[in-house]
Design an enzyme around this catalytic site. Structure first.
Site, short mmCIF file in Angstrom:
data_model
loop_
_atom_site.label_atom_id
_atom_site.label_comp_id
_atom_site.label_asym_id
_atom_site.label_seq_id
_atom_site.Cartn_x
_atom_site.Cartn_y
_atom_site.Cartn_z
N ILE A 162 -1.65 11.01 6.36
CA ILE A 162 -0.37 10.52 5.87
C ILE A 162 0.02 9.26 6.63
CG2 ILE A 162 2.03 11.14 5.38
CD1 ILE A 162 -0.17 12.94 4.04
N CYS A 241 3.16 7.81 -8.86
CA CYS A 241 3.38 7.00 -7.64
C CYS A 241 2.09 6.28 -7.28
CB CYS A 241 3.76 7.89 -6.46
SG CYS A 241 5.28 8.81 -6.69
N GLU A 366 -6.19 6.82 -2.02
CA GLU A 366 -5.57 6.60 -3.33
C GLU A 366 -6.59 6.72 -4.47
OE1 GLU A 366 -2.26 4.67 -3.66
OE2 GLU A 366 -1.86 4.43 -1.52
#
Lengths: 387, 263
Positions: A162, A241, A366
């Site tokens: 994260i 997102c 991602e």
């Protein structure tokens, strides 16, 4: 930077001013120390508020004192930030596309009022919790869950990889709501100073070192019902997102590659061997020609993506193609540029090897390169290889 | 109170360039906001942020292309702008100090500012005279090479620190209205924020022709003529010391001694 077919010559005045502002800011304030930060595995935290003051976080969103610039201007900003370092662009991507975007798109008015101005100005830092230790490419199998509890929920689970979690004030945590029959994924705004939240830092990275990465451990964390993002259920939340963030990556990868190219070109025209600049030799010229061509292709794709996004015709698969292509291009370009710098290229004095190491992360996060391949495969054939 | 900030779009020359007659070939030029003017804008905007009811108007003399430069001033906080241009200015080979003085004087007459801020000099032609010449023309007080400014708006006085030669600084009180030429380092110019750039799109850039300013085409006429443009011969007089630190230190000491430094 390289703009071989003059795409930036056709920019509007506003877009050009934004590109120049980002370029000047990076040149003066970030680039001089970025290699040291990378070596020391630190992020230049003093630029967090400065980038907020300049409007670098979610500038393509409207309202809440956000600039609402064009998608192309937003892309150019990501390009300029990543030309410096992928860690700097990651900071802006996470804050803008992964934290502010879901609050803007799916949040309540109260959530927007509370968080968007603070995050937009860099007075608060956000992070995005989707990936888990055992669930990377397949986040829909996540284990983190919420149980209804009195006037809210109790969250349990752990998230990892994260960006910014150790310095974040708030985390957008995606978790399955077990108190709902359909067990849907919901988004929760979790303030990191809540009891039961720990955000350990991940050390010893060999890539994206000038970026702070951590975990989010959730141990019976109580959140209010008001902390749920009310307007989204299911994987559409986190995935939408990621489409925003990957759009920025497709542009950022062009910036990183342009910086590698410029460094290699300058070196090749200065450095003399065998009585002439090494750029005068055919082997080096071929490398330069190939890099310039691939950067230009990627740049064209990024500019097209911005046009599609602006008019509402952008599909997530378009973004997968661009993320996949442009990051692979940057990976190859960084490697070739490093090679052209010879022994000097392995030092922190030159950017290509730093970019090269960074891109390994960008290639992986991602949606890995391979997963984007499968997304395109599914889109082209109608058959999902990953289900 | 009204502050008028004069800005100029200056040409920056690439490392490699060619001279075409008495000018540098356009292909080797890039245009940017004059560095000194950036500090003047910042000073004007800071005044508007610290005092009530201050309007900051930016003025430039230049073709349409220069709107981008003046838009940067608007993005940094100027309230509106004036751009003076005319076909007869386009045709002029050079706008000298006198021409710019007369053009800007006409703008000052129109705008009636209390304070005019200009950069000390322009980075390209470097006459370094327009600000002071303008003050003389419009009958304002003036101070040149200002590196600190305290403004007493009610008393109508600008207390300035001026940078003189040899590290000497002078403190002066200048009655308003005045023209101050602003030195780099007086402040730290801000970057235009994306919010500011967006807002700047909605701010006015008023185009003004010679007619609008009540001037005739002969304002561009000049007694000055550029007769030649060339690259000066560069003379390199570097001495490279080679050897161990001991040896090179000795060689350096010898050079310093010969040059009259030390005993």
């Amino acid at each position: 930077m390289l703009d071989y077919v003059g795409l930036e010559a056709d920019l509007g005045e506003e877009e050009r001013l934004i590109r120049d502002t980002a370029r000047d800011f990076v040149e003066d304030k970030v680039r001089p120390d970025i290699a040291d930060h990378w070596q020391d595995a630190t992020f230049p935290t003093e630029i967090i508020e400065e980038m907020g003051a300049l409007g670098f976080y979610a500038p393509n969103l409207d309202g809440y004192d956000l600039p609402n610039v064009s998608e192309k201007a937003y892309g150019l900003l990501m390009q300029e930030l990543e030309a410096c370092d992928s860690g700097v662009r990651s900071m802006a991507s996470v804050q803008g596309a992964l934290v502010m975007y879901p609050i803007h798109a799916f949040g309540s008015d109260a959530q927007k009022d509370e968080w968007l101005p603070k995050l937009g100005h860099g007075e608060a830092v956000g992070c995005f919790g989707l990936t888990e230790p055992n669930h990377g490419s397949n986040p829909s199998a996540m284990e983190t869950h919420a149980e209804a509890d009195g006037d809210g929920y109790v969250l349990n689970g752990s998230k990892t990889w994260i960006t910014n979690s150790p310095i974040a004030d708030v985390a957008v945590v995606w978790a399955k709501d077990r108190s709902d029959d359909e067990n849907p994924v919901r988004g929760f705004l979790v303030e990191t100073d809540k009891a039961g939240v720990t955000t350990n830092k991940i050390d010893d990275k060999l890539s994206l070192r000038a970026s702070i990465t951590g975990e989010i451990a959730l141990d019976d964390v109580h959140v209010d019902a008001d902390d749920v993002l009310p307007h989204v259920r299911g994987m559409k939340g986190p995935l939408s997102c990621l489409t925003q963030a990957r759009f920025g990556i497709a542009w950022g990868a062009v910036g990183a590659a342009q910086d590698c190219f410029e460094t290699a070109l300058e070196y090749a025209t200065d450095r003399e061997q065998f009585g002439q600049p090494i750029g005068g030799f055919q082997l080096q010229q071929r490398k330069l020609a190939e890099m310039a061509t691939q950067i230009t292709n990627a740049q064209l794709l990024a500019h097209r993506l911005a046009d599609l996004k602006e008019r509402g015709d952008l599909r997530p698969q378009h973004v997968s193609m661009a993320k996949r292509n442009n990051v692979r291009m940057a990976r190859e370009t960084a490697k070739t540029a490093r090679e052209m710098l010879g022994g000097n290229g392995i030092t922190g004095d030159y950017s290509p090897m730093r970019h090269m190491a960074n891109i390994e992360t960008v290639y992986t996060y991602e949606g890995t390169h391979d997963i984007h391949t499968l997304i395109l495969g599914e889109d082209l054939t109608g058959i999902a290889a990953f289900e | 109170m009204k502050v008028l900030v004069t800005v100029k779009e200056v040409a920056a020359v690439e490392d490699e360039f060619e001279i075409d007659g008495t000018a540098i070939d356009e292909a080797y030029l890039e245009y940017d906001l004059n560095e000194w003017d950036d500090y003047a804008i910042e000073e004007g905007v800071q005044i508007s942020e610290s005092e009530d009811d201050v309007e900051v108007v930016s003025v430039t003399i230049g073709p349409e292309r220069s709107e981008e430069t003046i838009r940067m001033a608007l993005a940094k906080g100027a309230d509106r702008a004036v751009r003076v241009w005319d076909d007869s200015l386009e045709d002029a080979e050079m706008l000298d100090v006198e021409a710019k003085t007369n053009l800007l004087a006409a703008v000052v007459e129109e705008e009636e500012p209390d304070l005019v801020l200009s950069g000390v000099q322009a980075d390209d032609d470097g006459f370094g005279a327009t600000g002071v010449s303008l003050a003389d023309e419009v009958g304002f007080e003036w101070a040149a090479v200002v590196n600190d400014l305290e403004l007493d708006v009610e008393g109508g006085v600008a207390s300035v620190r001026r940078e003189l030669e040899g590290g000497v600084e002078e403190l002066t009180d200048v009655d308003l209205p005045a023209v101050l030429t602003i030195q780099t380092g007086i402040n730290e110019p801000r970057y235009a924020s994306l919010r500011g750039i967006r807002q700047a799109q909605r701010k006015e850039i008023k185009p003004m022709t010679l007619d609008d300013l009540g001037l005739s085409a002969d304002v561009a006429e000049s007694d000055l003529e550029i007769v030649d443009m060339y690259e000066p011969e560069t003379e390199s007089d570097a001495t490279l010391f080679e050897g161990s630190p001991d040896e090179t230190a000795g060689q350096l000491a010898e050079v310093l001694r010969d040059g009259g430094v030390g005993q």
